[in-house]
Design a protein around this motif. Structure first.
Motif, PDB file in Angstrom:
ATOM      1  N   SER A   1       7.940  -8.306   1.358  1.00  0.00           N
ATOM      2  CA  SER A   1       8.541  -8.242  -0.056  1.00  0.00           C
ATOM      3  C   SER A   1       7.984  -9.124  -0.923  1.00  0.00           C
ATOM      4  O   SER A   1       7.878  -8.717  -2.331  1.00  0.00           O
ATOM      5  CB  SER A   1      10.032  -8.282  -0.132  1.00  0.00           C
ATOM      6  OG  SER A   1      10.557  -7.524   0.745  1.00  0.00           O
TER       7      SER A   1
ATOM      8  N   SER B   1       9.066  -9.730  -7.716  1.00  0.00           N
ATOM      9  CA  SER B   1       8.353  -8.958  -6.665  1.00  0.00           C
ATOM     10  C   SER B   1       8.692  -7.468  -6.941  1.00  0.00           C
ATOM     11  O   SER B   1       8.429  -6.747  -6.327  1.00  0.00           O
ATOM     12  CB  SER B   1       9.131  -9.497  -5.546  1.00  0.00           C
ATOM     13  OG  SER B   1      10.618  -9.056  -5.296  1.00  0.00           O
ATOM     14  N   ALA B   2       9.608  -7.405  -8.079  1.00  0.00           N
ATOM     15  CA  ALA B   2       9.701  -5.879  -8.214  1.00  0.00           C
ATOM     16  C   ALA B   2       8.534  -5.048  -8.646  1.00  0.00           C
ATOM     17  O   ALA B   2       8.496  -3.665  -8.206  1.00  0.00           O
ATOM     18  CB  ALA B   2      10.672  -5.441  -9.390  1.00  0.00           C
TER      19      ALA B   2
ATOM     20  N   THR C   1       5.449  -2.011  -2.353  1.00  0.00           N
ATOM     21  CA  THR C   1       6.803  -1.822  -1.595  1.00  0.00           C
ATOM     22  C   THR C   1       6.404  -1.197  -0.399  1.00  0.00           C
ATOM     23  O   THR C   1       5.869  -0.284   0.006  1.00  0.00           O
ATOM     24  CB  THR C   1       7.686  -0.715  -2.154  1.00  0.00           C
ATOM     25  OG1 THR C   1       8.046  -1.200  -3.452  1.00  0.00           O
ATOM     26  CG2 THR C   1       8.960  -0.746  -1.193  1.00  0.00           C
ATOM     27  N   ARG C   2       6.566  -2.176   0.655  1.00  0.00           N
ATOM     28  CA  ARG C   2       5.991  -2.023   2.212  1.00  0.00           C
ATOM     29  C   ARG C   2       7.195  -1.275   3.043  1.00  0.00           C
ATOM     30  O   ARG C   2       6.830  -0.948   4.221  1.00  0.00           O
ATOM     31  CB  ARG C   2       5.442  -3.286   2.778  1.00  0.00           C
ATOM     32  CG  ARG C   2       4.101  -3.686   1.812  1.00  0.00           C
ATOM     33  CD  ARG C   2       3.657  -5.041   2.219  1.00  0.00           C
ATOM     34  NE  ARG C   2       2.320  -5.294   1.438  1.00  0.00           N
ATOM     35  CZ  ARG C   2       2.379  -6.123   0.547  1.00  0.00           C
ATOM     36  NH1 ARG C   2       3.636  -6.623  -0.120  1.00  0.00           N
ATOM     37  NH2 ARG C   2       1.299  -6.469  -0.216  1.00  0.00           N
ATOM     38  N   SER C   3       8.318  -1.556   2.633  1.00  0.00           N
ATOM     39  CA  SER C   3       9.496  -1.153   3.454  1.00  0.00           C
ATOM     40  C   SER C   3      10.495  -0.601   2.577  1.00  0.00           C
ATOM     41  O   SER C   3      10.746  -1.447   1.344  1.00  0.00           O
ATOM     42  CB  SER C   3       9.915  -2.277   4.264  1.00  0.00           C
ATOM     43  OG  SER C   3      11.303  -1.790   5.198  1.00  0.00           O
ATOM     44  N   TYR C   4      11.385   0.272   3.013  1.00  0.00           N
ATOM     45  CA  TYR C   4      12.450   0.778   2.191  1.00  0.00           C
ATOM     46  C   TYR C   4      13.760  -0.241   2.495  1.00  0.00           C
ATOM     47  O   TYR C   4      14.344  -0.735   1.685  1.00  0.00           O
ATOM     48  CB  TYR C   4      12.677   2.364   2.402  1.00  0.00           C
ATOM     49  CG  TYR C   4      13.835   2.922   1.940  1.00  0.00           C
ATOM     50  CD1 TYR C   4      13.912   3.009   0.659  1.00  0.00           C
ATOM     51  CD2 TYR C   4      14.794   3.548   2.493  1.00  0.00           C
ATOM     52  CE1 TYR C   4      14.957   3.420  -0.457  1.00  0.00           C
ATOM     53  CE2 TYR C   4      16.047   3.991   1.904  1.00  0.00           C
ATOM     54  CZ  TYR C   4      15.912   4.085   0.419  1.00  0.00           C
ATOM     55  OH  TYR C   4      17.169   4.545  -0.193  1.00  0.00           O
TER      56      TYR C   4
ATOM     57  N   ASN D   1      13.509  -4.435   1.981  1.00  0.00           N
ATOM     58  CA  ASN D   1      12.844  -4.649   0.770  1.00  0.00           C
ATOM     59  C   ASN D   1      13.685  -5.787   0.199  1.00  0.00           C
ATOM     60  O   ASN D   1      14.896  -5.255  -0.350  1.00  0.00           O
ATOM     61  CB  ASN D   1      12.476  -3.585  -0.226  1.00  0.00           C
ATOM     62  CG  ASN D   1      11.967  -4.093  -1.492  1.00  0.00           C
ATOM     63  OD1 ASN D   1      12.438  -4.241  -2.487  1.00  0.00           O
ATOM     64  ND2 ASN D   1      10.550  -4.180  -1.452  1.00  0.00           N
TER      65      ASN D   1
ATOM     66  N   LEU E   1      14.793  -4.444  -3.873  1.00  0.00           N
ATOM     67  CA  LEU E   1      15.661  -3.291  -3.558  1.00  0.00           C
ATOM     68  C   LEU E   1      17.217  -3.992  -3.188  1.00  0.00           C
ATOM     69  O   LEU E   1      18.354  -3.240  -3.957  1.00  0.00           O
ATOM     70  CB  LEU E   1      15.306  -2.352  -2.982  1.00  0.00           C
ATOM     71  CG  LEU E   1      13.930  -1.703  -3.219  1.00  0.00           C
ATOM     72  CD1 LEU E   1      13.637  -0.384  -2.152  1.00  0.00           C
ATOM     73  CD2 LEU E   1      14.115  -0.911  -4.719  1.00  0.00           C
TER      74      LEU E   1
END
Length: 379
Positions: free
Chosen positions: A80, A219-220, A224-227, A230, A233
Motif C-alpha cells: 500500500s 497513499s491513495a 493499488t496492488r491489493s483490494y 489495501n 481503502l
C-alpha cells in the motif's frame, strides 16, 4: 455471570500467548450485527487505544484494523505504501524480514534485500550506504524482534536513516508491541503493526497497523496492488463509517477490548517488568542446565530465547516437546536454517513462577530421555 475456570496451559511459543480466563470469556457475548452503531463505537475506542499504547498522538496517528495474522500487516504496509517508480529496502536478518522480501517478490515490487546473518544485528553503515546509493528507495522495512532468533534490531537508528534519506519507515512489531515499550515518534516509526494474540494477550484473528494519517492519505494516489489488503481503502472506510470494510471478527474484538482493559490496569512499565522477570527466569533455568544461546545475550529482545540443541545422542526435540506438552507446557522449534534450535518465549499472561514450574517438567523430560546435564556441546 460466573464461568468455570479453564485448564491453564503455559505457552512458551512465540504466539499465540497464554491468555486470562477473563479474556477468553469476553468472547461469550450476545450476538450483534457488526454494522450496528454500538459495535462501531467499540471499534473507535479500540483504534484509539492501539495508538496510545505506542504513545502516539491520535490526531497525527491512527490504527487500521484487519482480519488476519501478523503477516497480513506486512503485506498491507508494503503493497500500500510504495509509490510508483520507487523501491523498497528490506533490512533483513531473519525469517520475518525474509517474509517481507517474499511479499515484495509476489507483487513484483522493486526492492533491495539487504541481508545480514541471522545472529547479527544489521550494519548501520551499510544500511546508510544502500540508502545513499539508491535515491529511489521510498520505503524501508525491518523487524523489531526477529522472533526466529530473538534478536532485537536497532529500529530507532534505522528509522533515523530512513528519514534522513526521505523514506517512510515501516516496522514489524508483532512480537514487541504491548510488551517492550515503544514510542512511535521517538523511535522514528511511521508505521508499526501487531496482532491481538501476542502482546495484547488476546485472540488470534485481529491484526492492526498503527501509523501516520497523512502518509496513509497520500497513499491513495499510489498503485493499488491489493483490494482486501489495501491500507488506504480500509482507513477511508473506517473514517467514513466507523466500520471495517468487510466483516470484522466480532467475538475476537470483544476479547481484544477486555485485553486492553487488563493492559491498562497492569500498566506499561509493570508489564514490561513482568516479561523481563520471565525472560530472566528462562535464562536462569537454561544456564543451570548448561544450555547455550544462539544469539549474544546483549542483542536479545528480552522476549525470545533461541536455544542451541545439545550434541547429545539422546536429545530429541519432539520427544521433549511432547513430554512437556502433556504436562501443560508448550515449547517451540527454532527458525535458524544453519543451526538446530528451539525457542522459549516470555510472552503472555505468565510470570516467573510458571517458568520455575516449567523447568521442573523440562528437567524430568531430559532425565527420562537420558539427556545429560550440564548439556553436552562438542565445541
Amino acid at each position: 455471570m460466573e464461568f468455570p475456570s479453564i485448564k491453564r496451559n503455559i505457552l512458551l511459543n512465540p504466539g499465540p500467548s497464554t491468555t486470562t480466563d477473563t479474556v477468553k470469556y469476553a468472547q461469550v457475548v450476545p450476538d450483534i450485527c457488526p454494522r450496528e452503531k454500538e459495535f462501531a463505537g467499540l471499534m473507535k475506542g479500540l483504534r484509539e487505544d492501539l495508538v496510545r499504547i505506542v504513545h502516539g498522538d491520535t490526531q497525527k496517528y491512527t490504527s487500521v484494523l484487519f482480519c488476519g495474522s501478523g503477516t497480513l500487516n506486512i503485506d498491507v504496509c508494503l503493497n500500500s505504501l510504495l509509490p510508483a517508480g520507487k523501491k523498497i529496502l528490506v533490512v533483513n536478518n531473519g525469517a520475518y524480514s525474509t517474509r517481507a522480501v517474499e511479499i515484495c517478490e509476489h507483487y513484483g515490487m522493486p526492492h533491495i534485500d539487504l541481508k545480514f546473518p541471522v545472529d547479527q544485528q544489521p550494519d548501520l553503515a551499510l544500511v546508510e550506504k544502500t540508502l545513499r546509493d539508491n535515491p529511489d528507495i521510498a520505503l524501508v522495512h525491518t523487524t523489531h524482534n526477529e522472533t526466529g532468533t530473538g534478536i532485537l534490531n536497532p529500529i530507532r537508528e534505522i528509522g533515523a536513516l530512513a528519514h534522513r534519506y526521505g523514506a517512510v519507515f515501516t516496522v514489524d512489531t508483532t512480537s514487541t508491541y504491548a510488551m517492550r515499550p515503544i514510542d512511535i515518534e521517538a523511535d522514528n516509526i511511521d508505521f508499526c503493526m501487531a496482532s491481538a494474540q501476542k502482546g495484547l494477550m488476546a485472540m488470534t484473528g485481529l491484526s492492526f497497523v498503527v501509523g501516520n494519517r497523512a502518509l496513509i492519505e497520500a497513499s491513495a494516489a499510489y498503485p493499488t496492488r491489493s483490494y482486501y489488503c489495501n491500507l488506504f481503502l480500509q482507513y477511508d472506510y473506517f473514517e467514513k463509517t466507523g466500520e471495517m470494510h468487510f466483516t470484522p471478527p466480532v467475538q475476537t474484538i470483544y476479547a481484544a477490548l477486555q485485553a486492553l482493559k487488563e493492559y491498562w490496569a497492569e500498566g506499561e512499565e509493570a508489564k514490561w517488568a513482568r516479561h523481563t522477570r520471565v525472560f530472566n527466569a528462562i535464562h536462569a533455568g537454561l544456564d543451570e542446565l548448561g544450555f547455550r544461546d544462539a544469539v549474544r545475550r546483549e542483542w536479545q529482545s528480552g522476549l525470545v530465547v533461541s536455544v542451541v540443541y545439545p550434541d547429545d545422542p539422546n536429545w530429541n526435540f519432539e520427544k521433549v516437546h511432547n513430554y512437556c506438552y502433556e504436562r501443560g507446557f508448550t515449547i517451540y522449534p527454532g527458525k535458524i536454517s544453519t543451526t538446530n534450535t528451539f525457542r522459549l518465549c516470555a510472552l503472555g499472561a505468565i510470570d516467573e513462577a510458571d517458568i520455575r514450574d516449567f523447568f521442573v517438567v523440562f528437567r524430568a523430560a531430559l532425565k527420562e530421555l537420558g539427556v545429560q546435564t550440564p548439556a553436552l556441546y562438542n565445541n
